[in-house]
Motif scaffolding. Sequence first.
Motif, mmCIF file in Angstrom:
data_model
loop_
_atom_site.group_PDB
_atom_site.id
_atom_site.type_symbol
_atom_site.label_atom_id
_atom_site.label_comp_id
_atom_site.label_asym_id
_atom_site.label_seq_id
_atom_site.Cartn_x
_atom_site.Cartn_y
_atom_site.Cartn_z
ATOM 1 N N ALA A 116 9.541 1.433 12.379
ATOM 2 C CA ALA A 116 9.660 0.957 13.763
ATOM 3 C C ALA A 116 9.003 1.936 14.731
ATOM 4 O O ALA A 116 8.255 1.540 15.633
ATOM 5 N N ASN A 117 9.272 3.219 14.558
ATOM 6 C CA ASN A 117 8.660 4.222 15.428
ATOM 7 C C ASN A 117 7.145 4.256 15.262
ATOM 8 O O ASN A 117 6.408 4.425 16.237
ATOM 9 N N GLY A 118 6.674 4.087 14.021
ATOM 10 C CA GLY A 118 5.237 4.065 13.791
ATOM 11 C C GLY A 118 4.559 2.908 14.496
ATOM 12 O O GLY A 118 3.476 3.061 15.073
ATOM 13 N N VAL A 144 -7.347 -4.771 5.428
ATOM 14 C CA VAL A 144 -6.463 -3.714 5.903
ATOM 15 C C VAL A 144 -5.602 -4.260 7.044
ATOM 16 O O VAL A 144 -6.129 -4.720 8.061
ATOM 17 N N ILE A 145 -4.281 -4.205 6.869
ATOM 18 C CA ILE A 145 -3.351 -4.779 7.849
ATOM 19 C C ILE A 145 -2.543 -3.658 8.472
ATOM 20 O O ILE A 145 -1.871 -2.895 7.777
ATOM 21 N N ARG A 146 -2.603 -3.572 9.804
ATOM 22 C CA ARG A 146 -1.945 -2.488 10.533
ATOM 23 C C ARG A 146 -0.827 -3.045 11.411
ATOM 24 O O ARG A 146 -0.941 -4.135 11.954
ATOM 25 N N LYS A 169 -12.921 -9.715 -5.859
ATOM 26 C CA LYS A 169 -11.476 -9.527 -5.896
ATOM 27 C C LYS A 169 -10.981 -9.175 -4.498
ATOM 28 O O LYS A 169 -11.769 -8.740 -3.652
ATOM 29 N N LEU A 170 -9.690 -9.346 -4.271
ATOM 30 C CA LEU A 170 -9.130 -9.102 -2.941
ATOM 31 C C LEU A 170 -7.920 -8.179 -3.020
ATOM 32 O O LEU A 170 -7.076 -8.318 -3.914
ATOM 33 N N LEU A 171 -7.824 -7.266 -2.060
ATOM 34 C CA LEU A 171 -6.642 -6.421 -1.917
ATOM 35 C C LEU A 171 -6.168 -6.511 -0.473
ATOM 36 O O LEU A 171 -6.941 -6.252 0.455
ATOM 37 N N PHE A 172 -4.911 -6.875 -0.286
ATOM 38 C CA PHE A 172 -4.297 -6.899 1.033
ATOM 39 C C PHE A 172 -3.513 -5.592 1.172
ATOM 40 O O PHE A 172 -2.439 -5.432 0.584
ATOM 41 N N ALA A 173 -4.076 -4.644 1.932
ATOM 42 C CA ALA A 173 -3.528 -3.294 2.024
ATOM 43 C C ALA A 173 -2.822 -3.104 3.362
ATOM 44 O O ALA A 173 -3.462 -3.064 4.414
ATOM 45 N N PHE A 174 -1.498 -2.997 3.329
ATOM 46 C CA PHE A 174 -0.696 -2.807 4.531
ATOM 47 C C PHE A 174 -0.553 -1.316 4.827
ATOM 48 O O PHE A 174 -0.370 -0.501 3.921
ATOM 49 N N SER A 175 -0.620 -0.949 6.097
ATOM 50 C CA SER A 175 -0.394 0.431 6.487
ATOM 51 C C SER A 175 1.074 0.792 6.244
ATOM 52 O O SER A 175 1.927 -0.091 6.140
#
Length: 241
Positions: A116-118, A144-146, A169-175
């Motif tokens: 939450a703070n981030g 890349v999902i922020r 190929k696909l990568l869904f990378a969440f921060s």
Amino acid sequence: MRTILVIDDERPTLQMFELYLGAYGYPVLTAASGEEGLVVFTEKEPPIVLTDIKMPGMDGLAVLRAIKEMRPRTEVIVITGHGDVDLALTALGLRATDFIDKPIRREALEAALARANGRLDQAGAAGDGEPVGVERAGDVGVVVIRGNLTGEAEPYLTRAMRELADAGKLLFAFSPDASINGAGLDLLLQATEEGSGRPAAICGLSDNFAKVLDRLGVTGRAPRFADRQAAMEHLAAQPVG
């Protein structure tokens, strides 16, 4: 430290939060009912709210809905019963930004507050970037999902998928501080469905969201991994259709 409002109808729980959060330096506001919580929220406008879901009178879902109508960017973390995925999904559909289960574990609470703070730090940063970006790593296209993946991110996710149309190929990378609400879950589900059968994976989204992704069937098409390295190792072993 940011002020946190805790709403729970059980006084011992409120006292526990006051002691624990206060020891970490958070200014803590408390309310013993949903109605009281909204009064406190209206007066003090804390940036982070922790609310139990099941309370007599105005329950946590009603509180969540009212807070989001007043101040949509408030970080609302709901407290659900152990393993109550359906209730968590309902809360995420009402734009909760996170959830933790009872009995509350210190590690889960600390992680939720760090996220939450981030997100609040990111939202307040000057010139914060777009919520979805694109990278490439060999034949892997990385989305890349922020921050918080919501319905507002749809045009950015659509553009990212278009830019990666030729990736094998696909990568869904969440921060690390990423969250995802109900509309964001729908977008992620759609994106994995539209992957044209390409191997896909997800990394970085916190552990508590894993059971939500499982319930929606997302991880059946895109397995979730704790970090990018593990996800990339998995994708490297997958043949390109």
